[in-house]
Design an enzyme around this catalytic site. Structure first.
Site, PDB file in Angstrom:
ATOM      1  N   HIS A   1      43.737  18.658  31.473  1.00 28.39           N
ATOM      2  CA  HIS A   1      43.775  19.474  30.258  1.00 28.39           C
ATOM      3  C   HIS A   1      42.392  20.035  29.930  1.00 28.39           C
ATOM      4  O   HIS A   1      41.396  19.628  30.512  1.00 28.39           O
ATOM      5  CB  HIS A   1      44.338  18.692  29.068  1.00 28.39           C
ATOM      6  CG  HIS A   1      43.484  17.549  28.607  1.00 28.39           C
ATOM      7  ND1 HIS A   1      43.451  16.333  29.261  1.00 28.39           N
ATOM      8  CD2 HIS A   1      42.637  17.428  27.562  1.00 28.39           C
ATOM      9  CE1 HIS A   1      42.618  15.517  28.616  1.00 28.39           C
ATOM     10  NE2 HIS A   1      42.110  16.165  27.589  1.00 28.39           N
TER      11      HIS A   1
ATOM     12  N   HIS B   1      39.805  21.313  26.582  1.00 31.90           N
ATOM     13  CA  HIS B   1      39.467  21.375  25.157  1.00 31.90           C
ATOM     14  C   HIS B   1      38.481  22.520  24.966  1.00 31.90           C
ATOM     15  O   HIS B   1      37.488  22.609  25.693  1.00 31.90           O
ATOM     16  CB  HIS B   1      38.746  20.098  24.701  1.00 31.90           C
ATOM     17  CG  HIS B   1      39.612  18.915  24.558  1.00 31.90           C
ATOM     18  ND1 HIS B   1      40.237  18.597  23.384  1.00 31.90           N
ATOM     19  CD2 HIS B   1      39.962  17.948  25.448  1.00 31.90           C
ATOM     20  CE1 HIS B   1      40.925  17.486  23.552  1.00 31.90           C
ATOM     21  NE2 HIS B   1      40.767  17.074  24.801  1.00 31.90           N
TER      22      HIS B   1
ATOM     23  N   TYR C   1      34.062  14.747  19.541  1.00 33.82           N
ATOM     24  CA  TYR C   1      35.294  14.393  20.253  1.00 33.82           C
ATOM     25  C   TYR C   1      35.400  15.158  21.574  1.00 33.82           C
ATOM     26  O   TYR C   1      35.669  14.570  22.619  1.00 33.82           O
ATOM     27  CB  TYR C   1      36.506  14.694  19.365  1.00 33.82           C
ATOM     28  CG  TYR C   1      37.832  14.492  20.057  1.00 33.82           C
ATOM     29  CD1 TYR C   1      38.328  13.213  20.261  1.00 33.82           C
ATOM     30  CD2 TYR C   1      38.575  15.569  20.509  1.00 33.82           C
ATOM     31  CE1 TYR C   1      39.545  13.014  20.898  1.00 33.82           C
ATOM     32  CE2 TYR C   1      39.785  15.390  21.147  1.00 33.82           C
ATOM     33  CZ  TYR C   1      40.263  14.108  21.333  1.00 33.82           C
ATOM     34  OH  TYR C   1      41.458  13.921  21.975  1.00 33.82           O
TER      35      TYR C   1
ATOM     36  N   GLN D   1      34.889  13.431  25.773  1.00 34.95           N
ATOM     37  CA  GLN D   1      36.132  13.271  26.526  1.00 34.95           C
ATOM     38  C   GLN D   1      35.934  12.612  27.887  1.00 34.95           C
ATOM     39  O   GLN D   1      36.712  11.770  28.288  1.00 34.95           O
ATOM     40  CB  GLN D   1      36.821  14.627  26.719  1.00 34.95           C
ATOM     41  CG  GLN D   1      37.510  15.132  25.492  1.00 34.95           C
ATOM     42  CD  GLN D   1      38.639  14.204  25.080  1.00 34.95           C
ATOM     43  OE1 GLN D   1      39.612  14.035  25.772  1.00 34.95           O
ATOM     44  NE2 GLN D   1      38.478  13.562  23.930  1.00 34.95           N
TER      45      GLN D   1
END
Length: 132
Positions: A60, A62, A125, A129
């Site tokens: 994924h 971000h 955040y 990761q």
């Protein structure tokens, strides 16, 4: 959060965006991440928004983007997913075999607006990761 002055308006809008590979396949290795990083930056520059933070995980992505109120988030997502998938499959055609019918991205995504109060938390955040 940066305040931007446009013609007739002033804004400070940031969005946290996350999207996943199809079937959460872990196909975003370092080579693919380098391709994605360059393509996403190029797309952002060409389409009038900026990427403040970016982390590409094996399954994924971000992003923390800043965009004017005139920018339509679904258009940004459609463009980023389309351009990036095309470039990744061009550089790494063997990935189509790992992904049924050659779709790199899951059709859905997550987006949240960021306030001045939560901006640092989201940045931390995103940047942490790979530590998890």
């Amino acid at each position: 959060m940066q305040v931007v002055h446009g013609r007739g308006y002033v804004y400070a809008m940031e969005y946290h965006i996350v999207w996943c590979t199809k079937y959460r396949r872990k196909v975003l290795d370092d080579k693919v991440a380098a391709i994605l990083s360059g393509e996403l930056e190029k797309y952002a520059q060409e389409n009038g928004f900026t990427i403040g933070e970016k982390e590409i995980m094996p399954d994924h992505i971000h992003l923390l983007i800043s965009a004017s109120p005139q920018v339509f988030i679904p258009d940004i997502m459609k463009g980023m997913k389309g351009v990036s998938a095309r470039m990744v499959f061009k550089a790494r055609p063997e990935l189509k075999d790992k992904l049924w019918k050659g779709h790199l991205w899951n059709p859905s995504y997550f987006v949240a607006t960021i306030s001045e109060h939560t901006g640092e938390q989201i940045r931390h955040y995103i940047n942490s990761q790979k530590e998890r």
